[in-house]
Design a protein around this motif. Structure first.
Motif, PDB file in Angstrom:
ATOM      1  N   UNK A  79       0.831  -1.200   0.000  1.00  0.00           N
ATOM      2  CA  UNK A  79       0.000   0.000   0.000  1.00  0.00           C
ATOM      3  C   UNK A  79       0.868   1.254   0.000  1.00  0.00           C
ATOM      4  N   UNK A  81       0.597   5.224   0.903  1.00  0.00           N
ATOM      5  CA  UNK A  81      -0.288   6.072   1.700  1.00  0.00           C
ATOM      6  C   UNK A  81      -0.278   7.521   1.213  1.00  0.00           C
ATOM      7  N   UNK A  82      -1.318   8.230   1.633  1.00  0.00           N
ATOM      8  CA  UNK A  82      -1.456   9.623   1.219  1.00  0.00           C
ATOM      9  C   UNK A  82      -0.260  10.475   1.649  1.00  0.00           C
ATOM     10  N   UNK A  83       0.183  10.307   2.893  1.00  0.00           N
ATOM     11  CA  UNK A  83       1.340  11.119   3.316  1.00  0.00           C
ATOM     12  C   UNK A  83       2.629  10.310   3.211  1.00  0.00           C
ATOM     13  N   UNK A  85       4.180   7.957   4.243  1.00  0.00           N
ATOM     14  CA  UNK A  85       4.591   7.036   5.311  1.00  0.00           C
ATOM     15  C   UNK A  85       5.960   6.441   5.062  1.00  0.00           C
ATOM     16  N   UNK A  86       6.884   7.259   4.579  1.00  0.00           N
ATOM     17  CA  UNK A  86       8.266   6.764   4.525  1.00  0.00           C
ATOM     18  C   UNK A  86       8.943   7.228   5.797  1.00  0.00           C
ATOM     19  N   UNK A  87       9.795   6.344   6.328  1.00  0.00           N
ATOM     20  CA  UNK A  87      10.336   6.585   7.661  1.00  0.00           C
ATOM     21  C   UNK A  87      11.444   7.625   7.611  1.00  0.00           C
ATOM     22  N   UNK A  88      11.278   8.736   8.331  1.00  0.00           N
ATOM     23  CA  UNK A  88      12.254   9.831   8.238  1.00  0.00           C
ATOM     24  C   UNK A  88      13.630   9.468   8.765  1.00  0.00           C
ATOM     25  N   UNK A  89      13.702   8.447   9.622  1.00  0.00           N
ATOM     26  CA  UNK A  89      15.007   8.131  10.210  1.00  0.00           C
ATOM     27  C   UNK A  89      15.786   7.102   9.400  1.00  0.00           C
ATOM     28  N   UNK A  98      12.657  -1.935   3.367  1.00  0.00           N
ATOM     29  CA  UNK A  98      11.925  -2.248   4.604  1.00  0.00           C
ATOM     30  C   UNK A  98      10.951  -3.401   4.410  1.00  0.00           C
ATOM     31  N   UNK A  99      10.293  -3.390   3.246  1.00  0.00           N
ATOM     32  CA  UNK A  99       9.310  -4.440   2.967  1.00  0.00           C
ATOM     33  C   UNK A  99       9.938  -5.813   2.820  1.00  0.00           C
ATOM     34  N   UNK A 101      12.344  -6.906   4.858  1.00  0.00           N
ATOM     35  CA  UNK A 101      12.914  -7.336   6.139  1.00  0.00           C
ATOM     36  C   UNK A 101      12.522  -8.751   6.509  1.00  0.00           C
ATOM     37  N   UNK A 146       8.853   1.276  -2.134  1.00  0.00           N
ATOM     38  CA  UNK A 146       8.720   0.377  -0.994  1.00  0.00           C
ATOM     39  C   UNK A 146       7.595  -0.623  -1.223  1.00  0.00           C
TER      40      UNK A 146
END
Lengths: 351, 292
Positions: A79, A81-83, A85-89, A98-99, A101, A146
């Protein structure tokens, strides 16, 4: 085969039913866009498919397998997402990876897969950057990357372009469409923007108040809207709606003109005649309606004219080089095949 | 022309530096005076601590800030006294252990209360919050009786257990987790992480500034804790630094110069902790501002 089948899908929150039995069959490799106004249930449907919400009744099948009770990770979906949702760190590489892992792959295979996805999305140079060093469009591509990296059966997009500016949105629209042509996965895309729906979809699902209003190709929903809601929702500016009565050989408008349009309406039935601004132009003979031009909107090749008529304001199209002046009286008409007839009470198409 | 060009910048520079300053108005002057007074108030105890630690015993009750005969004798005495080192280590172990424990458990509970919907969630939250209203002084006796029953008296665990988790920390972390969009968590869920992994790899890094603040609070709180360690410890070896330092005095005489020396040394770890974590706090604030 990554078909997606929704059967009589119902969702209730507390005692409020927000989805009232959605039935839909999405073919393998198809690009389906859910479109509708806020609160129509399109995002809820997507979240049900993703497994982020529990199904109240009905079934969801992905690739022939009932997934109602499966965790999101076991549904073979990804999925965006609208914002984003990528991890800033995490760096872009880590975000995309990440997917993977939890995937049973060797490290080298994972790296190769990340590089491959980055290559497809043209972001090989950005892999070591952090999200705050990326533009909005690049962040969106990371989010797509991702999702892609796991090669899911179904991609779910939840209004992914609404945070981008107009120009970037157009560009990303094209990129996602190209991407789909290239990778060929099944895509379910949610948007409230009918232009996005029209330009990207193989088939559009138009929703309102938790019901599907119409499912069809962009051309079908534009040219053969199932009801007045679809007719007004698809196409900009919206379709003009003129109340009238069905008569032998056409529709009689209240102002005394007759539109020569075939429909399944019974004689004397109250109907609404729909005509798109694009199809309504100044004519010399057989006008449907006339009125005074109040506003001009020049768009270059054509000019939209706002006309004050007996039915209130309606919108028509005139030649861009030689539009009628503001204050002048115009007579407007449309070809019979471009007229739509709807039941005045139910709004259902009668054409 | 060239000469003019080279002169101009200098002339401009002179002009700007000599631009007439606005005369300070009364409000500003009062503000500065108040700030100055506040600054003095904050610095004085520290200055006297350092000053006293450099004085001979007979000079301690003189209020002069600069010692007449400065000496480092007190430092040598304290550092050579084996007890001081032991108390220092005790305090360090306790402060570090409680900090780690709070970081883990306060955030775990805060995260759960924030991101999961379950019956009774609100009641649990209120119950945790209500413990904030009970003062430590009221709790020490029940804690003591409990420690006695369990045989925790005069042990590290006995000193630490009341502070292993705090209602304040849980509340702080819950509030910070509210700022983490659910999309991050749902994205991770779709990516196949279990809930514990999501908390640790996704949510925790996103609240680093809060964790840093919590770490500072907890570390300082436990490093300087006095009443409970005083009550629960019996043997000199188990004393924490504040308790140990207070033992430099007795009813007849208080060795202020030694207490102040110990206090001066004991501020070092708190400074280190603050310097390490302050970086995260400032960076966190800056990052939040940029993301918009």
């Amino acid at each position: 085969m990554a078909n997606l089948t929704l059967r009589n899908l119902v969702k209730t929150y507390d005692k409020t039913e927000v989805l009232h039995g959605i039935d839909l069959e999405v073919q393998d490799g198809e690009f389906v866009v859910f479109v509708g106004p806020s609160g129509c249930g399109k995002s809820t449907t997507l979240r049900l498919i993703a497994g982020l919400e529990e199904v109240s009744a009905g079934t969801i099948e992905i690739a022939g397998r009932m997934v109602n009770n499966l965790e999101p990770k076991h549904r073979d979906i990804a999925m965006v997402f609208q914002n984003y949702a990528i991890y800033p760190h995490m760096s872009v590489r880590k975000n995309i990876g990440f997917g993977l892992r939890t995937a049973k792959m060797s490290k080298a295979d994972k790296e190769a897969r990340i590089d491959e996805v980055a290559g497809i999305l043209d972001m090989t140079d950005l892999l070591e950057r952090k999200p705050n060093q990326l533009s909005g469009g690049q962040r969106q591509r990371v989010a797509i990357g991702r999702a892609m990296v796991r090669d899911p059966a179904v991609f779910l997009f939840d209004e992914p372009l609404s945070n981008l500016d107009a120009q970037l949105r157009t560009q990303m629209r094209l990129e996602i469409k190209k991407l789909h042509q290239r990778v060929g996965n099944t895509i379910v895309f949610v948007t409230h923007d009918q232009v996005e729906a029209m330009t990207m979809a193989d088939r559009i699902v138009i929703m309102k108040d938790g019901y599907i209003q119409q499912v069809g190709t962009p051309s079908e929903v534009y040219h053969k809207p199932a009801n007045t809601f679809v007719a007004r929702f698809i196409g900009a500016p919206s379709m003009n709606m003129l109340p009238g009565k069905s008569a032998h050989g056409g529709v009689d408008l209240q102002i005394g003109t007759r539109a020569p349009v075939k429909s399944s309406a019974k004689a004397e039935q109250s109907v609404v005649l729909g005509v798109r601004p694009d199809d309504l132009t100044p004519v010399d003979d057989n006008p449907l309606i006339e009125g005074v031009v109040t506003v001009l909107e020049p768009l270059g090749p054509e000019t939209l004219i706002y006309v004050d008529t007996a039915y209130g304001e309606i919108i028509a199209k005139a030649d861009g080089r030689n539009p009628p002046g503001v204050g002048s009286t115009v007579r407007l008409g449309a070809a019979a095949q471009n007229l739509h007839v709807f039941d005045a009470e139910t709004g259902v198409a009668l054409s | 022309m060239a000469a003019v060009d080279t002169i101009r910048p200098t002339a401009n520079a002179v002009l700007t530096t000599q631009a007439p300053k606005k005369p300070a108005n009364m409000g500003q002057i009062i503000r500065w005076l108040l700030l100055f007074a506040g600054g003095i108030l904050m610095v004085m105890p520290i200055a006297y601590m350092l000053s006293t630690s450099l004085k001979w015993p007979h000079e301690v009750y003189n209020v002069n800030l600069i010692p007449v005969e400065p000496t480092i004798e007190n430092y040598t005495y304290v550092l050579e006294d084996g007890r001081f080192f032991g108390w220092f280590i005790n305090s360090l172990i306790i402060a570090i252990a409680t900090t780690i424990s709070n970081i883990l458990f306060d955030s775990l509970v805060g995260y759960t209360l924030c991101k999961f919907r379950f019956p009774g969630r609100y009641i649990v939250f209120i119950a945790i919050l209500s413990t904030l209203m009970i003062p430590t002084e009221m709790l020490v006796i029940p804690w003591y009786l409990m420690s006695q029953q369990f045989g925790w008296l005069d042990s590290y665990w006995g000193i630490m257990f009341p502070g292993m988790m705090t209602a304040f920390g849980t509340f702080l972390m819950k509030q910070f987790f509210e700022t983490v969009p659910d999309d991050f968590i749902e994205a991770a869920r779709i990516d196949g992480l279990n809930e514990l992994q999501i908390w640790w790899t996704v949510a925790m890094p996103l609240v680093k500034p809060a964790l840093a603040a919590l770490a500072i609070f907890v570390f300082l709180g436990n490093w300087t804790a006095f009443i409970w360690p005083l009550i629960v410890t019996n043997s000199v070896e188990m004393y924490t630094l504040p308790v140990g330092l207070s033992s430099f005095g007795d009813e007849a005489d208080v060795a202020w110069e030694l207490i102040m020396t110990g206090a001066a040394i004991s501020t070092l770890p708190t400074l280190v902790v603050f310097l390490i974590f302050q970086r995260f706090i400032i960076r966190g604030v800056v990052m939040a501002g940029l993301k918009g």
